[in-house]
Design an enzyme around this catalytic site. Structure first.
Site, PDB file in Angstrom:
ATOM      1  N   GLY A   1       0.715  -1.184  -0.079  1.00 44.84           N
ATOM      2  CA  GLY A   1      -0.072   0.017   0.159  1.00 44.84           C
ATOM      3  C   GLY A   1       1.044   1.229  -0.074  1.00 44.84           C
TER       4      GLY A   1
ATOM      5  NE  ARG B   1     -24.615  15.571  14.736  1.00 43.36           N
ATOM      6  CZ  ARG B   1     -25.278  15.670  13.631  1.00 43.36           C
ATOM      7  NH1 ARG B   1     -26.536  15.175  13.952  1.00 43.36           N
ATOM      8  NH2 ARG B   1     -24.906  16.249  12.763  1.00 43.36           N
TER       9      ARG B   1
ATOM     10  N   GLY C   1       4.334  -7.112   4.707  1.00 45.31           N
ATOM     11  CA  GLY C   1       4.171  -8.406   3.727  1.00 45.31           C
ATOM     12  C   GLY C   1       5.162  -8.355   2.587  1.00 45.31           C
TER      13      GLY C   1
ATOM     14  CB  THR D   1       3.217   0.396   6.952  1.00 46.95           C
ATOM     15  OG1 THR D   1       2.023   0.272   7.409  1.00 46.95           O
ATOM     16  CG2 THR D   1       4.080   0.104   8.442  1.00 46.95           C
ATOM     17  CB  ILE D   2      -0.462   4.513   7.598  1.00 46.56           C
ATOM     18  CG1 ILE D   2      -1.537   3.411   7.315  1.00 46.56           C
ATOM     19  CG2 ILE D   2      -0.154   5.135   6.170  1.00 46.56           C
ATOM     20  CD1 ILE D   2      -3.080   3.967   6.807  1.00 46.56           C
ATOM     21  CG  ASP D   3      -1.112  -0.388   9.026  1.00 38.85           C
ATOM     22  OD1 ASP D   3      -1.921   0.515   8.605  1.00 38.85           O
ATOM     23  OD2 ASP D   3      -1.163  -1.538   8.139  1.00 38.85           O
TER      24      ASP D   3
ATOM     25  CG  HIS E   1      -7.793   4.390   0.986  1.00 39.52           C
ATOM     26  ND1 HIS E   1      -9.272   3.726   1.136  1.00 39.52           N
ATOM     27  CD2 HIS E   1      -6.873   3.310   0.676  1.00 39.52           C
ATOM     28  CE1 HIS E   1      -8.932   2.256   0.860  1.00 39.52           C
ATOM     29  NE2 HIS E   1      -7.743   2.180   0.657  1.00 39.52           N
TER      30      HIS E   1
ATOM     31  CG  MET F   1      -7.230   2.732   7.182  1.00 38.76           C
ATOM     32  SD  MET F   1      -6.384   2.948   5.751  1.00 38.76           S
ATOM     33  CE  MET F   1      -7.575   2.765   4.486  1.00 38.76           C
TER      34      MET F   1
END
Ligand code: F6P
Length: 359
Positions: free
Chosen positions: A11, A176, A116, A139-141, A266, A183
């Site tokens: 990604g 509210r 990966g 990676t953004i993760d 995204h 992600m």
């Protein structure tokens, strides 16, 4: 004179273009030739391989801050390690990659990828045996072991923070709550960092169990009648299915709490690259070029105790929680999660943010 290839796989995220730009600049200064492989492994498999010669003018400096990859990351549905493994054609696929590398006559390849891509590069390391393989983590993760930061994470935190900042204003106007889904796959780093940055009312991440009734009481007893609950996409709620933010939202509605859901999706991978990500990309690029000059191979650049070093790819694989996919024998995914002693967890707790049933 060395011939160096650059490939972006997996990604996209912000910071890839900065890394490409700095590699080209540093390599050119060393008198090396640089080739950008287009579309990741798709481009390498093409005959002739899809690659372009890179110099300071092909990716001008003012564009190096932009998100995405100037070299592209690959077509959806194209042959890659996963689909080749599923089809039982890994040998043929590796042969095509090797042919591509040979045709380009590369001495070294810099692979900018996530868990990966790097674990597949390691599993199929024979493919790269005739050149030096240097990896740069992105990676953004932020789920890659051995490195304290990955390219793209800081910008993703900023993007999610800005998204929530905008929502906070409309939340207040209508008394509210917003349930925002972050992600991150099964890693809560992105949700945790952005949640702390915005002063969220609650942050739910996969690493920490939560009690929906305690979340509801927390929101009902809050000092305000508006705010944001950041929910990581990797959480689950027993007996419920669907998107995590929708599940939480339905529970809040049933408890009489007015709320809406929001999905930045995204846009978390987009946005002008932050200064921190640009600096990291530049440091990693410099380290990768030094590694090539020092004849290293099968290594990854990593930020450790604030310094940038190379670490062996084998150590990277060994130090994560390896998840094997039975359908794809060659795929190992190496994950680093939010550990229970992550200092941001106590900070969040002390600031009155509900972060689950943290012991
Ligand atoms: O791994 C990066 C990531 O953005 C995850 O956070 C997210 O779950 C996934 O990729 C989205 O993948 P895709 O671009 O295929 O929708």
């Amino acid at each position: 004179m060395k011939r160096l290839g650059i490939m972006t796989t997996g990604g996209d995220c912000s910071g890839l273009n900065t890394a490409i730009h700095r590699i080209v600049r540093g390599a050119t200064l060393r008198g090396w030739h640089v080739f950008g492989i287009l579309d990741g492994t798709d481009g390498l498999c093409a005959n002739p391989p899809a690659a372009i010669r890179l110099n300071d003018m092909t990716l001008p400096i003012e564009n190096a801050r932009l998100a995405g990859s100037f070299l592209h990351n690959g077509h959806a549905g194209a042959m890659n390690f996963e689909t080749a493994a599923e089809a039982g054609r890994v040998k043929q696929f590796n042969k095509r990659l090797q042919d591509g590398l040979k045709q380009l006559k590369l001495d070294a390849l810099i692979l900018i990828g996530g868990n990966g891509s790097l674990s597949l590069a390691w599993s199929n390391r024979e493919t790269y045996r005739d050149l030096q393989l240097i990896c740069i983590p992105k990676t953004i993760d932020m789920d890659m072991p051995l490195t304290e930061r990955t390219i793209g994470f800081d910008t993703a935190v900023q993007q999610l923070t800005s998204f929530c900042d905008q929502l906070m204003l409309t939340a207040r106007s209508h008394h509210r709550w917003f349930v925002v889904q972050a992600m991150g796959r099964d890693c809560g780093q992105l949700a945790l960092h952005a949640g702390v940055a915005i002063g969220a009312s609650a942050i739910l991440i996969p690493e920490i169990k939560f009690d929906i009734n305690n979340l509801i009481s927390h929101i009902k007893n809050a000092q305000t009648d508006y705010g944001i609950i950041v929910v990581s996409e990797g959480i689950s709620l027993r007996g419920h299915s669907g998107r995590p933010a929708d599940m939480i939202s339905r529970k809040l509605t049933a408890a009489g709490i007015t709320n809406r859901t929001a999905f930045p999706e995204h846009t978390q991978r987009a946005g002008d690259t932050t200064a921190a990500d640009r600096i990291l990309a530049t440091r990693f690029a410099d380290c990768a070029l030094d590694a090539i000059a020092n004849n290293e191979t099968y290594v990854m650049t990593a930020l450790i105790d604030g310094d940038v070093h190379t670490v062996a790819l084998s150590d990277f694989i060994a130090s994560g929680d390896i998840v094997r996919d039975p359908k794809i024998p060659d795929l190992m995914t190496s994950n680093a999660y939010v550990s229970p002693d992550n200092p941001l967890l106590s900070v969040a707790h002390d600031m009155g943010i509900y972060i689950g049933e943290k012991k």
